[in-house]
Design an enzyme around this catalytic site. Structure first.
Site, PDB file in Angstrom:
ATOM      1  N   HIS A  73      22.992  -0.747  10.857  1.00  0.00           N
ATOM      2  CA  HIS A  73      23.002   0.657  10.405  1.00  0.00           C
ATOM      3  C   HIS A  73      23.325   1.538  11.516  1.00  0.00           C
ATOM      4  CE1 HIS A  73      20.429   4.358   9.056  1.00  0.00           C
ATOM      5  NE2 HIS A  73      21.280   4.069   8.135  1.00  0.00           N
ATOM      6  N   VAL A  79      19.387   3.065  14.554  1.00  0.00           N
ATOM      7  CA  VAL A  79      18.408   3.900  13.849  1.00  0.00           C
ATOM      8  C   VAL A  79      18.043   3.035  12.571  1.00  0.00           C
ATOM      9  CG1 VAL A  79      19.886   5.575  12.584  1.00  0.00           C
ATOM     10  CG2 VAL A  79      17.648   5.990  12.917  1.00  0.00           C
ATOM     11  N   CYS A  83      15.461   4.598   3.933  1.00  0.00           N
ATOM     12  CA  CYS A  83      14.865   4.177   2.867  1.00  0.00           C
ATOM     13  C   CYS A  83      13.980   2.794   3.129  1.00  0.00           C
ATOM     14  CB  CYS A  83      16.224   3.490   1.864  1.00  0.00           C
ATOM     15  SG  CYS A  83      17.178   2.425   2.770  1.00  0.00           S
ATOM     16  N   ASP A  87      10.625   2.520   1.609  1.00  0.00           N
ATOM     17  CA  ASP A  87      10.171   1.416   0.811  1.00  0.00           C
ATOM     18  C   ASP A  87       8.848   0.653   1.623  1.00  0.00           C
ATOM     19  OD1 ASP A  87      11.051  -0.500  -1.240  1.00  0.00           O
ATOM     20  OD2 ASP A  87      10.918  -2.037   0.329  1.00  0.00           O
TER      21      ASP A  87
END
Length: 170
Positions: A73, A79, A83, A87
């Site tokens: 990412h 980071v 999401c 989650d």
């Protein structure tokens, strides 16, 4: 369908047992397996505490630069995806519903989130706190909660009205 044991905290092996369906038994929702399991332990859970007096659950995730999401990412700018933190909070609401004795398959149904910081690779610990606002058993098990996520003690996510339902297993 009865809960095998209702405890006030759960270690990583017990969370993995939940993912296999061994913790609460047949007919109960399962936590996702790693790497989608987004906490290492549940440090506290009860059915009448929290901000609304309807239950609370707290969990932690140990962070280190080798975690899978830091490698993919934003290469060069690691980071945790927002999401995944969201989650985790939904996962915790679903776990609370099962812990409370409600069967079914867990499904996230919505909520609001505000990001005020980031879980970067230099952080060491994520702490989650979920306060149950509403818990219904019929017609379908359903929960609504507010939550926060902290990175090294600083609040970085605030969620309101997280909704999770437990759908019938057919």
């Amino acid at each position: 369908m009865a809960i095998i044991e209702r405890k006030n905290s759960y270690n990583y092996e017990e969370l993995l047992a939940s993912g296999r369906g061994d913790l609460f038994g047949e007919g109960f929702a399962k936590l996702p397996a790693p790497p989608m399991l987004m906490f290492d332990r549940i440090t506290y859970i009860n059915g009448d505490g929290g901000e609304y007096g309807k239950g609370q659950i707290k969990a932690e995730l140990d962070l280190n630069p080798d975690l899978w999401f830091y490698k993919c990412h934003f290469i060069g700018d690691p980071v945790m995806p927002g999401c995944l933190g969201l989650d985790a909070m939904w996962q915790m609401v679903g776990f609370f519903l099962c812990w409370s004795g409600s069967p079914g398959r867990g499904r996230a149904l919505g909520g609001e989130i505000k990001f005020t910081g980031q879980a970067t690779a230099d952080k060491k610990l994520l702490e989650y706190q979920v306060d149950i606002k509403k818990h219904m058993r019929k017609p379908l098990p359903f929960g609504v909660a507010d939550a926060i996520m902290k990175a090294d003690g600083e609040i970085i996510y605030k969620a309101k009205n997280l909704k999770v339902g437990l759908m019938p297993i057919e």
